[in-house]
Structure formats: structure tokens, C-alpha cells
Design an enzyme around this catalytic site. Structure first.
Site, PDB file in Angstrom:
ATOM      1  N   SER A  50     -10.617  20.551  25.569  1.00 20.39           N
ATOM      2  CA  SER A  50     -11.958  21.106  25.752  1.00 20.39           C
ATOM      3  C   SER A  50     -12.887  20.784  24.579  1.00 20.39           C
ATOM      4  O   SER A  50     -12.444  20.576  23.451  1.00 20.39           O
ATOM      5  CB  SER A  50     -11.875  22.627  25.899  1.00 20.39           C
ATOM      6  OG  SER A  50     -10.971  22.984  26.914  1.00 20.39           O
TER       7      SER A  50
HETATM    8  N1  SAH Z   1      -6.489  24.430  26.456  1.00 17.65           N
HETATM    9  C1  SAH Z   1      -6.296  23.009  26.647  1.00 17.65           C
HETATM   10  C2  SAH Z   1      -7.175  22.484  27.740  1.00 17.65           C
HETATM   11  C3  SAH Z   1      -6.399  21.568  28.620  1.00 17.65           C
HETATM   12  S1  SAH Z   1      -7.160  21.109  30.138  1.00 17.65           S
HETATM   13  C4  SAH Z   1      -6.473  22.260  25.346  1.00 17.65           C
HETATM   14  O1  SAH Z   1      -6.960  22.845  24.366  1.00 17.65           O
HETATM   15  O2  SAH Z   1      -6.080  21.101  25.267  1.00 17.65           O
HETATM   16  C5  SAH Z   1      -6.472  22.267  31.266  1.00 17.65           C
HETATM   17  C6  SAH Z   1      -4.976  22.353  31.355  1.00 17.65           C
HETATM   18  O3  SAH Z   1      -4.661  23.281  32.386  1.00 17.65           O
HETATM   19  C7  SAH Z   1      -4.272  21.047  31.730  1.00 17.65           C
HETATM   20  O4  SAH Z   1      -3.286  20.758  30.783  1.00 17.65           O
HETATM   21  C8  SAH Z   1      -3.667  21.345  33.097  1.00 17.65           C
HETATM   22  O5  SAH Z   1      -2.434  20.683  33.333  1.00 17.65           O
HETATM   23  C9  SAH Z   1      -3.484  22.841  33.024  1.00 17.65           C
HETATM   24  N2  SAH Z   1      -3.365  23.514  34.318  1.00 17.65           N
HETATM   25  C10 SAH Z   1      -4.034  23.258  35.471  1.00 17.65           C
HETATM   26  N3  SAH Z   1      -3.615  24.086  36.453  1.00 17.65           N
HETATM   27  C11 SAH Z   1      -2.655  24.885  35.912  1.00 17.65           C
HETATM   28  C12 SAH Z   1      -1.838  25.931  36.415  1.00 17.65           C
HETATM   29  N4  SAH Z   1      -1.898  26.337  37.686  1.00 17.65           N
HETATM   30  N5  SAH Z   1      -0.971  26.525  35.569  1.00 17.65           N
HETATM   31  C13 SAH Z   1      -0.864  26.129  34.272  1.00 17.65           C
HETATM   32  N6  SAH Z   1      -1.609  25.142  33.730  1.00 17.65           N
HETATM   33  C14 SAH Z   1      -2.493  24.518  34.537  1.00 17.65           C
END
Ligand code: SAH
Length: 218
Positions: free
Chosen positions: A68
Site C-alpha cells: 500500500s
Molecule cells: N498490508 C499489505 C498489503 C498487501 S495487498 C502490505 O503492507 O504489503 C492485500 C493483500 O491481501 C494481498 O497480499 C492479498 O493476497 C491479501 N488478501 C486478499 N484477499 C484475502 C483474504 N480473503 N484473506 C487474506 N488475505 C487476503
């Protein structure tokens, strides 16, 4: 954590520029600003992208996911800390582990759930290398939260859905706060839910763009 670890392109000066920008954009909590300044975001990215780590922009972390934008990380973290430090925080979407690392330096205990195993294992290594041991990670579909450790004083969802999964709202403690992007793909509102003794209260913090919250495991 040593703020100057990794000099050169990832220098303290670039980090200070980022902090200044976050302040100009309205982030004011000194605890959050300090932790973002001192967290080596470049270590959560592939080497080819490390030179851009302190720009205020979302960056790819592989497998179709993104780390993000620092402003959004700051804003969401600030909201969770506004009325005091939450004891137990649940994060849905560990991704690179960067948001997890920011939280782990501000609250006593972080729980984080990720549905892509390769990302989770990379994040696990990175958090361990940084010496952040107050984090528990789980490979699961975050729609179901983490019932074993519920209720949580704060919940942060870092992937977007049309609605906040009801099980997450159920796992929010009284006095707790949940922040999540809600809406269609890549164009959502950052929504805040507060569980008060009088019931659930809800407000919006403005537009954001997150990858979708998906079902099942990868
Ligand atoms: N907080 C992260 C943002 C990653 S983007 C950072 O700082 O890097 C969002 C993330 O949510 C991705 O890694 C994706 O795989 C995860 N995601 C999407 N759907 C999900 C679900 N149902 N349960 C757990 N993680 C999920």
C-alpha cells in the site's frame, strides 16, 4: 530499529522527505510518523523497486498484489491509534508484511492473516529478520478473521470487498474499531466501524484503491 540501515538510495533523507509529505497530507500522529520513518520499506520490496521505496506510492510485491501507499498505511494506522493504543490488532492481508511491521512497533500484539502462502512466508522471514516477535501469522482466508484470538481491539483490512465480512465485525471488541476499504475493484471508500456499547457506528474517510479481497487459498 536503526533508521539509517541501508544507506544510499534508501537514505534517511528520502525517508524524511516522505514524512514531510505525509504531514502535508494531514498525517499528524508523531508515533505513526516516527515508525514510518524508521521502518525500512525497501526491505519489503524486490531489489529492482527498492530505489522507489520512499516514494508515496503503492508498489507491486508479486503475485498480482501491492504494497500500500505510505499515506494510506499512515492514515489507517493513525485511525486505529486515535483513542489510545489497541492491545490486540487483527490484520487481514499480510502481503509484504510492511503494514504488519508498522503496527508491530506501535501495539503489543498483532495477528495477521494472508491467503497466498508465498507472500506469507516471505513476510514471516522479513518480520523475523527485523526482530518483530509480537506478530502471529496465519495462512487462511481472512473472511473468517481469527476466532481463536477474538475479540480484537482493532481490525485492519488491507484488501477491498463489496461489504465488510460479517465475521470480522463480530470479532471486534466493544470499544474497538475496524478500518477497511469497501467498494468495487480499485475504487473504494475507506470505511471505519466502531463497536460502542450503544451499537455499531460507521463513517467514511474518503477514496482509496486496494486490490480485491478474494475467497479461498493460493
Ligand atoms: N498490508 C499489505 C498489503 C498487501 S495487498 C502490505 O503492507 O504489503 C492485500 C493483500 O491481501 C494481498 O497480499 C492479498 O493476497 C491479501 N488478501 C486478499 N484477499 C484475502 C483474504 N480473503 N484473506 C487474506 N488475505 C487476503
Amino acid at each position: 530499529m536503526n533508521p539509517s540501515s541501508g544507506l544510499g538510495m534508501t537514505s534517511l533523507r528520502a525517508r524524511q522527505r516522505l514524512i514531510k509529505r505525509l504531514q502535508q497530507m494531514g498525517v499528524s500522529d508523531p508515533r505513526v510518523l516516527e515508525v514510518i520513518r524508521d521502518t525500512p520499506r525497501h526491505l519489503f520490496l524486490d531489489e529492482a523497486l527498492a530505489s522507489r521505496a520512499y516514494e508515496d506510492t503503492a508498489l507491486p510485491i508479486g503475485l498480482g498484489q501491492t504494497l500500500s501507499q505510505p499515506f494510506v498505511v499512515a492514515r489507517m494506522t493513525e485511525v486505529l491509534l486515535r483513542d489510545g493504543v489497541p492491545d490486540k490488532v487483527l490484520e487481514i492481508g499480510t502481503g509484504s508484511g510492511y503494514q504488519t511491521a508498522v503496527l508491530a512497533q506501535l501495539v503489543p500484539q498483532v495477528y495477521s492473516v494472508e491467503r497466498i502462502s508465498r507472500l506469507l512466508e516471505r513476510a514471516r522471514e522479513q518480520l523475523r529478520d527485523l526482530g518483530l516477535h509480537n506478530v502471529r501469522l496465519k495462512y487462511a482466508d481472512g473472511h473468517h478473521g481469527w476466532p481463536r484470538y477474538a475479540p480484537f481491539d482493532a481490525i485492519i483490512v488491507t484488501a477491498a470487498a463489496a461489504h465488510v465480512p460479517p465475521e470480522l465485525l463480530q470479532q471486534l471488541a466493544v470499544g474497538g474499531r475496524l478500518v477497511a476499504p469497501v467498494g468495487p475493484a480499485y475504487s473504494q471508500q475507506l470505511e471505519v466501524y466502531e463497536r460502542r456499547a450503544s451499537g455499531m457506528h460507521h463513517y467514511s474517510l474518503g477514496g482509496v484503491s486496494f486490490v480485491p479481497l478474494l475467497e479461498g487459498l493460493e
